[in-house]
Scaffold this motif. Structure first.
Motif, short mmCIF file in Angstrom:
data_model
loop_
_atom_site.label_atom_id
_atom_site.label_comp_id
_atom_site.label_asym_id
_atom_site.label_seq_id
_atom_site.Cartn_x
_atom_site.Cartn_y
_atom_site.Cartn_z
N ARG A 403 0.83 -1.20 0.00
CA ARG A 403 0.00 0.00 0.00
C ARG A 403 0.87 1.26 0.00
O ARG A 403 0.39 2.36 -0.26
N TYR B 14 -10.16 -5.03 13.55
CA TYR B 14 -9.09 -4.06 13.78
C TYR B 14 -9.44 -3.23 14.98
O TYR B 14 -10.57 -2.80 15.14
N MET B 16 -9.34 0.17 16.64
CA MET B 16 -9.08 1.58 16.33
C MET B 16 -9.29 2.35 17.61
O MET B 16 -10.41 2.72 17.94
N ALA B 23 -13.61 -5.48 9.74
CA ALA B 23 -13.48 -5.36 8.29
C ALA B 23 -14.18 -6.55 7.63
O ALA B 23 -14.77 -6.42 6.55
N PRO B 42 -19.30 -1.98 -2.36
CA PRO B 42 -18.90 -0.57 -2.28
C PRO B 42 -17.55 -0.41 -1.59
O PRO B 42 -17.06 -1.34 -0.94
N SER B 43 -17.00 0.76 -1.72
CA SER B 43 -15.70 1.04 -1.11
C SER B 43 -15.79 0.88 0.41
O SER B 43 -16.75 1.32 1.03
N GLY B 44 -14.81 0.24 0.99
CA GLY B 44 -14.78 0.06 2.44
C GLY B 44 -15.60 -1.13 2.91
O GLY B 44 -15.74 -1.35 4.11
N SER B 45 -16.12 -1.93 1.97
CA SER B 45 -17.00 -3.03 2.38
C SER B 45 -16.20 -4.24 2.88
O SER B 45 -16.74 -5.09 3.57
N GLY B 46 -14.93 -4.30 2.53
CA GLY B 46 -14.11 -5.41 3.02
C GLY B 46 -13.57 -6.31 1.92
O GLY B 46 -13.01 -7.38 2.20
N LYS B 47 -13.69 -5.87 0.66
CA LYS B 47 -13.23 -6.70 -0.46
C LYS B 47 -11.72 -6.97 -0.38
O LYS B 47 -11.27 -8.11 -0.48
N SER B 48 -10.97 -5.89 -0.19
CA SER B 48 -9.51 -6.06 -0.17
C SER B 48 -9.08 -6.90 1.01
O SER B 48 -8.16 -7.72 0.90
N THR B 49 -9.74 -6.70 2.14
CA THR B 49 -9.42 -7.50 3.32
C THR B 49 -9.63 -8.98 3.02
O THR B 49 -8.79 -9.83 3.35
N1 ADP Z 1 -5.17 -2.14 8.63
C1 ADP Z 1 -6.40 -1.67 8.94
N2 ADP Z 1 -6.60 -1.09 10.11
C2 ADP Z 1 -7.81 -0.61 10.45
N3 ADP Z 1 -8.88 -0.70 9.65
C3 ADP Z 1 -8.75 -1.28 8.46
C4 ADP Z 1 -7.49 -1.80 8.04
N4 ADP Z 1 -7.62 -2.34 6.79
C5 ADP Z 1 -8.92 -2.13 6.47
N5 ADP Z 1 -9.58 -1.53 7.46
C6 ADP Z 1 -10.99 -1.17 7.47
O1 ADP Z 1 -11.72 -2.29 7.06
C7 ADP Z 1 -12.74 -1.91 6.18
C8 ADP Z 1 -12.64 -2.70 4.88
O2 ADP Z 1 -11.52 -2.25 4.15
P1 ADP Z 1 -11.14 -2.83 2.69
O3 ADP Z 1 -11.12 -4.29 2.80
O4 ADP Z 1 -9.89 -2.15 2.27
O5 ADP Z 1 -12.36 -2.33 1.80
P2 ADP Z 1 -12.54 -2.32 0.21
O6 ADP Z 1 -11.34 -2.99 -0.37
O7 ADP Z 1 -13.79 -3.08 0.00
O8 ADP Z 1 -12.64 -0.91 -0.16
C9 ADP Z 1 -12.65 -0.43 6.00
O9 ADP Z 1 -13.60 0.18 6.87
C10 ADP Z 1 -11.25 -0.08 6.45
O10 ADP Z 1 -11.23 1.18 7.03
#
Ligand code: ADP
Ligand code: MG
Lengths: 405, 237
Positions: A403, B14, B16, B23, B42-49
């Motif tokens: 990232r 996570y 915070m 996530a 949608p953005s922030g939904s957890g796809k990348s996670t």
């Molecule tokens: N390392 C992290 N620390 C804290 N929160 C995280 C972290 N990575 C992701 N998140 C939170 O988890 C949620 C999902 O993130 P992400 O998987 O990146 O979404 P997407 O890829 O769908 O846009 C978001 O609300 C993001 O803020």
């Protein structure tokens, strides 16, 4: 297999950032070359000292007038003129294990031949002097016991004196004037060249001791008596015997200080060797500190490099690089820097040492130990200070690293 | 068909400050060998996670992840690195190529870490480049390639080790329409060749290339439909 690839990766990265690589190396280059050059200076001092002592002859005891300075402030050696030629004869005849005894008297004089004149040191000696100093004659002969007995006005001269007075003419048989009296040159000493301390050993005039004392200088004492001991193991014994004999001869009461002192040149040399070795080590370690500074330089640059290459590290980890392979890649980089810097430093250090001896007119001795030690230390420094950045790289979380912008 | 991916009750939490953010909040998912799945949301939904966990770059806080019937959710970093190396191929929106290496060298990288020798590596890398029709650009640096070509090199790198799954996170996000079509065609071809592909996108048109569409919302799977045989599609608002 992987290791050779990691080597290649590290090498490529160093080549790709040439300027940074060279700047990082600079600390190591300076450190290694400083160690080698400074140690060579220290070793040079040591060699000078050793040479000038050993040139006097081996197993040598030097008897000087005046008390030694134990027991508070005394006149320096030679300030009380109590030694005589007879003392020397007594040492020779009464003490066992003495090979040669060489008393000397010395003064500075103007030596004249025709229109030429030359200021030099005139030394009164006996024939044994030639043996102790291992003098060889280029032409003519050295004077004999008989010359000493009858106080002949004969002289043996060194090549520097000969050249300055006679040019290329053979001086043997010519008459020179010393202190307004004529002396016949009967021998020319073969050149010994410069001593290691830069003293011209050919700038000498030798005349019989008795002639020097009575006809030239008007003195009854001798400056010093050099005693060569037959066996190195007997040095202490002979020294004690000389002290005993001279106390008797000088009628020194029990408890009173000696009016002479006997120096053991071998032990003097050992002390000097210890001192100069200490100095050399000190110089080396001061230079070694700059190697540590160089290592910290490597660490700094590698830290920056790891941060800059965070993304690269993330990519490598994502496709399967393990902790160790990332660690190795960066560790190899810092080690390569220190090896390369070390090699350049070795050449620079040798060059510096040679330049010092050439332009500084100062003996330097390049030692293999200092090269190996400084190179080894720079290698250690590269590995040691590369460790932290390499670990930082290897510990990066691949997600964060990917990232990273 | 056998399961390549079996995820049950996966959570990723996570911290915070004093709050705990989920996530992923209880995900169950099975993907069969040879499937082509689009992960939407949608953005922030957890796809990348979810992708990071699928790709063994990250471990779930809770739950189980079986990859090829092997539990991988509790493996060490180095064990995960080994799995990423041999079992998973990644493609990213920004390609993530090493800029100082040529196409061929980039594609060779996974095989280097796997310990293959030079000849083997060259063969594997060239074969992968041929699959994406870029064999003629083998000696080019990424900077000498167009965006679409760079993504093709990235795909070649992803498939060079013949991984069990290919993960692509917004692979067309930075590409123009023409390149997007090309890249999607490559994924279709790979799928036709039997590869298992999971593709993250928020563009419905891109998701249309896949046979199955999964919608992620607030860390949960809210919709999971097979679209290959129907006209149904997921639209993200
Ligand atoms: N390392 C992290 N620390 C804290 N929160 C995280 C972290 N990575 C992701 N998140 C939170 O988890 C949620 C999902 O993130 P992400 O998987 O990146 O979404 P997407 O890829 O769908 O846009 C978001 O609300 C993001 O803020
Ligand atoms: Mg995302």
């Amino acid at each position: 297999m992987l290791f050779t690839e990691l080597l290649k990766m590290a090498g490529l990265s160093l080549v790709a950032n040439k300027l940074r690589t060279i700047l990082t190396m600079l600390g190591i280059i300076i450190g290694v070359s400083a160690v080698i050059a400074l140690v060579s200076v220290g070793m040079g001092v040591r060699k000078n000292v050793t040479d000038s002592i050993s040139r006097l002859g081996s197993n040598l005891l030097m008897v000087m007038s005046g008390s030694s300075n134990r027991g508070g402030v005394r006149g320096g050696a030679g300030s009380v003129q109590t030694l005589t030629y007879d003392d020397a004869k007594a040492i020779k005849s009464k003490i066992k294990d003495v090979a040669y005894v060489s008393p000397t008297a010395q003064g500075s004089y103007q030596v004249v031949y025709g229109h030429e004149n030359w200021s030099t040191t005139v030394t009164g000696v006996i024939p044994e002097y030639a043996a102790i100093q291992s003098l060889t004659m280029q032409s003519g002969i050295f004077f004999s016991e008989h010359d000493v007995d009858v106080r002949s006005r004969v002289a043996v001269i060194g090549t520097t004196v000969a050249t300055n007075l006679f040019g290329s003419v053979n001086p043997v048989g010519k008459k020179i004037r010393v202190g307004n009296a004529p002396y016949t040159v009967i021998g020319l000493i073969a050149s010994k060249g410069q001593s290691s301390v830069g003293q011209d050993q050919d700038d000498v005039v030798l005349i019989p001791l008795t002639t020097a004392q009575e006809r030239l200088m008007g003195i009854t004492y001798v400056r010093s008596i050099n005693v060569q001991v037959a066996d190195a193991d007997k040095m202490d014994e002979v020294q004690a015997n000389i002290e005993k004999l001279l106390r008797q001869r000088h009628r020194i009461r029990a408890g009173a200080d000696d009016d002479f002192n006997v120096r053991n040149l071998t032990s003097l040399m050992e002390t000097m060797n210890e001192t100069t070795t200490m100095i050399t080590l000190l110089l080396g370690s001061i230079a070694g500190i700059s190697l540590i500074v160089g290592g910290i330089g490597i660490m700094n640059i590698m830290m920056v490099s790891v941060t800059e290459r965070t993304r690269e590290i993330g990519i490598r980890k994502a496709i399967g690089a393990t902790y160790n392979s990332i660690m190795m890649q960066f560790l190899i980089e810092s080690t390569m820097i220190s090896i390369l810097g070390g090699i350049i430093g070795i050449f620079l250090g040798i060059g510096l040492a040679q330049a010092i001896s050439k332009f500084g007119n100062f003996t330097t001795v390049i030692s293999g130990e200092s090269i190996i030690a400084s190179f080894g230390f720079s290698l250690f420094v590269g590995v040691f200070f590369g460790m932290l950045p390499a670990r930082k790289a290897a510990k990066l979380d691949p997600i964060d690293a990917l990232r990273y912008e | 068909m056998s399961n390549v991916v079996t995820i049950t009750g996966v959570k990723k939490l996570y911290k915070m400050g004093s709050e705990i953010v989920a996530a992923l909040n209880g995900v169950d998912l099975k993907i069969d060998s040879g499937e082509f799945v689009a992960l939407m949301g949608p953005s922030g939904s957890g796809k990348s996670t979810l992708m990071n966990i699928l790709g063994c770059l990250d471990r779930p806080t809770e739950g189980s992840y079986k990859l090829l019937d092997k539990e991988v959710s509790r493996l060490s970093d180095d064990e995960l690195a080994g799995i990423r190396n041999k079992t998973i191929g990644f493609c990213y929106q920004n390609f993530n190529l090493l800029s100082k290496l040529t196409s061929l060298e980039n594609v060779e990288l996974p095989a280097i870490y796997a310990g293959f020798n030079k000849t083997e590596r060259r063969k594997m890398a060239m074969a992968a480049l041929e699959k994406v029709s870029l064999a003629d650009r083998a000696e080019h640096l990424p900077s000498e390639l167009s965006g679409g070509q760079r993504q093709r090199v990235a795909i070649a790198r992803a498939i060079a080790m013949k991984p069990a799954i290919i993960l692509a996170d917004e692979p067309t996000g930075n590409l123009d329409t023409k390149s997007t079509v090309e890249i999607l065609q490559i994924f279709r071809d790979l799928h036709a060749g039997g590869s298992t592909i999971i593709l993250v996108t928020h563009e419905p048109d891109v998701a249309q290339s896949a046979d199955r569409q999964i919608l992620v919302k607030d860390g949960k799977i809210t919709k999971d439909i097979i679209t290959a045989s129907t006209d149904e599609r997921i639209d993200i608002i």
